[in-house]
Design an enzyme around this catalytic site. Structure first.
Site, PDB file in Angstrom:
ATOM      1  CE  LYS A 136      71.540  15.977  59.921  1.00  0.00           C
ATOM      2  NZ  LYS A 136      71.826  17.494  59.664  1.00  0.00           N
ATOM      3  CB  SER A 139      74.878  18.478  57.883  1.00  0.00           C
ATOM      4  OG  SER A 139      74.025  18.912  58.756  1.00  0.00           O
ATOM      5  CB  SER A 173      71.957  21.248  57.625  1.00  0.00           C
ATOM      6  OG  SER A 173      73.215  21.336  57.795  1.00  0.00           O
TER       7      SER A 173
END
Ligand code: GLN
Length: 478
Positions: free
Chosen positions: A77, A152, A176
């Site tokens: 990420k 997210s 997330s």
């Protein structure tokens, strides 16, 4: 033709000389190239990944000692630092910023022979549930591109969902990792707070943030967790003992499982999801496990407490982006310092991030501190003691991961409160520091997948992963 089942099978094939890391990398790079519309990646390290694969193939052929994640193709990420590589938190504020050190997680991955293939799109500074708050645009769910990936860590989830890598890392402050895993039909795990070092993870809310893992099966999650968890001199909140020894066998261990009545009866919960979880509980009971439904009256305080505390922490954490030390700097900077800060922060941050900084600053302000921040801390303390009590009597809690399946793209932008409320089942684990995982067991009549969330006591990752593995292997419904 290359195909990937799980880490163990892949490594066996490598050892037997049937495939190579080069082939694996080639396969994933081709898949990434053929799916630009998903917008899962921010950057792909094509040349580097090839070179690394070549190096690892040589290392193996020469009979050297191989790392535990030898040849595993992993994506990160865009909030996890990898030395000399860009890390931007999907924000204009950090666009073109290169990390000057490795996060501990990356350091450990590299030490065990992993191949990092690129960085994945996400919500700006990990704030969001749809991956629509990104300077790079939204990530599409590969099962239905009109639907969101979840957020997210949406890019990391879709990267695994669409077979653009073997496993990926995300971060989970309030769901997330588990929520996008649920929306994408894969496994997503957030370990206990303090399992994985946060050194080199861009901070959102430091007492909630944890790196999490996406994979297609539970064994692969365990293999990666095994490598990246454990003590670290750079993060004093990490549990000093790392005794993660997970044995996946189909022994006949029976579990004592709690369902939280107030969560299961919550008005926001989709009926099919509710029935799916109740049906699973019924089957587990038939197989000799003990299931009890217990009261959990704090349910409606969870989301407000989460948003008060995380925005407060965010307002402090994000104060470092001042346009002076690093990050976006407004060009018209000839005025006084305050005006310069305002311009740099005003133009560098996106709307959602600014909203949260303002909310966090408000709840910490002198006249409101006790009414909001202190109250939310009290709720957190109550939750922690109630959770301890539950795990005195039970091995596991089962919950839905999200009240609905993947949202229609754009739908939540109009109603941010609805988006916050949809975090009802995931933020609980972050408020209390316990581990949680979403296991993809179901398919909704609308065609989208959904999972069940498994929660265990703090630092009981072993029970968490063992039961989740059993669920995925024996209780999958489609
Ligand atoms: N949806 C939650 C939020 O927007 C979760 C974020 C996260 O876990 N990083 O705060």
């Amino acid at each position: 033709m290359f195909s990937f089942l799980n880490i163990a099978a892949y490594q066996q094939e490598l050892n037997e000389g049937n495939i190579s890391c080069e082939e694996a990398v080639e396969y994933y790079l081709n898949r990434i190239k053929s799916t630009p519309h998903l917008n899962a990646f921010v950057e792909v390290y094509e040349i580097e990944a090839h070179e690394r694969a070549k190096f690892l193939d040589k290392k193996r052929k020469e009979g050297n000692h191989l790392g535990k994640l030898h040849g595993i193709v992993i994506a990160l990420k865009d909030v996890i630092c990898y030395k000399d590589h860009k890390v931007s938190a999907a924000s204009k504020m950090l666009q073109n910023f290169s990390s000057i050190y490795n996060s501990t997680a990356v350091e450990k991955l590299l030490n065990e022979d992993a191949i990092i293939i690129g960085t994945c799109n996400c919500d700006e500074f990990a704030m969001g549930s749809t991956n629509e708050n990104s300077v790079y645009g939204r990530v599409k769910n590969a099962l239905d591109t009109n639907k969101v990936s979840g957020g997210s860590s949406g890019g990391s989830a879709v990267a695994v969902q669409a077979e653009l890598c073997m496993v990926s890392l995300g971060s989970d402050t309030g769901g997330s990792v588990r929520q996008p895993a649920d929306f994408c039909g894969i496994v997503g795990m957030k370990p206990s707070y303090g399992s994985i070092s946060r050194h080199g993870l861009i901070a959102y809310a430091s007492s909630f943030d944890q790196i999490g893992i996406f994979a297609k099966n539970v064994e692969d999650v365990a293999a990666v967790l095994n490598v990246i968890s454990g003590s670290d001199e750079f993060d004093s909140t990490v549990n000093q003992q790392n005794n993660l020894k997970i044995i996946f066998n189909s022994d006949s261990k029976k579990y004592k499982i709690a369902l939280l009545k107030n969560a299961m009866q919550h008005e926001s919960l989709d009926t099919e999801i509710k029935n799916g979880i109740y049906g699973l509980a019924e089957n587990l009971k038939k197989d000799g496990n003990i299931i009890e439904e217990i009261n959990f009256d704090l349910i409606d305080y969870i989301v407000p407490a989460y948003y008060v505390l995380t925005t407060a922490e965010a307002s402090s954490n994000l104060s470092r982006y001042d346009g002076v030390r690093y990050g976006y700097r407004d060009k018209n900077n000839e005025e006084d310092l305050t005006a310069f800060y305002k311009k740099s922060r005003g133009h560098g941050f996106g709307k959602e991030v600014k909203k949260r900084i303002m909310l966090g600053t408000f709840v910490l302000s002198e006249g409101y501190y006790d009414a909001y921040f202190t109250k939310a801390q009290q709720v957190r303390n109550l939750l922690v003691s109630e959770t301890k009590e539950i795990f005195n009597n039970f091995d596991v809690i089962l919950l839905p991961t999200v009240p609905s399946t993947a949202f229609e793209a754009g739908s939540m932008q109009k109603d941010p409160i609805a988006m916050y409320l949809a975090d009802i089942y995931t933020v609980y684990a972050n408020l209390t520091g316990i581990p949680g995982i979403s296991v993809p067991l179901f398919q909704h009549s609308n065609g989208m997948p959904f999972g069940v969330q498994v929660l265990t006591n703090k630092h009981d990752e072993v029970t968490l992963l063992q039961l989740s593995d059993l669920l995925l292997k024996n209780y999958k419904r489609y």
